[in-house]
Design a protein around this motif. Sequence first.
Motif, PDB file in Angstrom:
ATOM      1  N   GLY A 157       0.751  -1.394  -0.057  1.00 52.19           N
ATOM      2  CA  GLY A 157       0.031  -0.033  -0.237  1.00 52.19           C
ATOM      3  C   GLY A 157       0.663   1.217   0.074  1.00 52.19           C
ATOM      4  O   GLY A 157       0.417   2.282   0.592  1.00 52.19           O
ATOM      5  N   GLY A 158       2.023   1.225  -0.731  1.00 48.57           N
ATOM      6  CA  GLY A 158       2.791   2.400  -0.699  1.00 48.57           C
ATOM      7  C   GLY A 158       4.048   2.398   0.150  1.00 48.57           C
ATOM      8  O   GLY A 158       4.638   3.504   0.123  1.00 48.57           O
ATOM      9  N   PHE A 189       2.697   3.438  -8.066  1.00 49.12           N
ATOM     10  CA  PHE A 189       1.450   3.063  -8.300  1.00 49.12           C
ATOM     11  C   PHE A 189       0.711   2.167  -6.937  1.00 49.12           C
ATOM     12  O   PHE A 189       1.249   1.124  -6.757  1.00 49.12           O
ATOM     13  CB  PHE A 189       0.848   2.075  -9.506  1.00 49.12           C
ATOM     14  N   VAL A 190      -0.002   2.667  -6.171  1.00 42.35           N
ATOM     15  CA  VAL A 190      -0.667   1.948  -5.086  1.00 42.35           C
ATOM     16  C   VAL A 190      -2.016   1.547  -5.568  1.00 42.35           C
ATOM     17  O   VAL A 190      -3.122   2.233  -5.532  1.00 42.35           O
ATOM     18  CB  VAL A 190      -0.874   2.911  -3.769  1.00 42.35           C
TER      19      VAL A 190
END
Lengths: 168, 168
Positions: free
Chosen positions: A33-34, A54-55
Amino acid sequence: MNVLEDLEPQVRALGAALRARGWRLVTAESCTGGLIAACCTAVAGSSDWFERGFVTYSNEAKTESLGVPASLIGAHGAVSEAVARVMATGALAHAHAQLALAVTGIAGPGGAVPGKPVGTVWLAWAQADGHVGAELLHLPGDRGAVRAETVLRALERALACCAAEPAP
Amino acid sequence: MNVLEDLEPQVRALGAALRARGWRLVTAESCTGGLIAACCTAVAGSSDWFERGFVTYSNEAKTESLGVPASLIGAHGAVSEAVARVMATGALAHAHAQLALAVTGIAGPGGAVPGKPVGTVWLAWAQADGHVGAELLHLPGDRGAVRAETVLRALERALACCAAEPAP
């Protein structure tokens, strides 16, 4: 564990390896998630080698941002080698980078399905020269531990991708 | 400071507020480099309300992933109200979410320019009902402190956006 601080040595090593090759990195993250991007950009000067991330937390994001066919997700599940590989190649195609890292997995505590327990993570990578690879991880611990270990493994893999291509 | 753990209460409050409204969140991050997304997704169940994130570290990423005109970046600089606002509205347009958060700033130690010292951060938000806003932050401390405080302010702002629209 403080992931951002603890993984700084690995990030610095990766940054140096990318910089030496004139490469930039793109990330495509689902279960983390990032967090891979956040660890990379925690280090000053990372804008030299971190291009974008890109999450893709929802399946629609994987399809729209990375070009993962919805049918592929339907056939194999979002946590699968097929999806991880296309996340990596899709990230490379949608960025200005020479190396892409992609992860999709089940960080827990929910989300486990038969054959895919919590801690199941697919890590994939793609390089501008056409090399693509994937690795299945089975990681212990809770959500935080699974995510942190996934980031570490991704950084190590990226460094290995660099090491396989001698710096000019 | 361990951002992921320390900001968990704020993330849980935001998640509850979004869930109560049936809203989902999209993030567009430059200086925080994925840290807002990482904090959100550190909490189990966040896939209910976190839709996707864009880590638009390079200017090309801001243009290609979010639709920020290169001319706007050229005219105002990447760290500007104009760019932050278009990052937020662009994120909303490129996701399936009702609320977008965008941040662009100078986390340091490098990157300062006349009139924009280290700690200068533009935070912007956009809602599906057309509301758009932006706030200029001047944050103290080193790179880690600026990034962590930016995440906190972004989460608080998102919660305020929710609070302004009563849950059904």
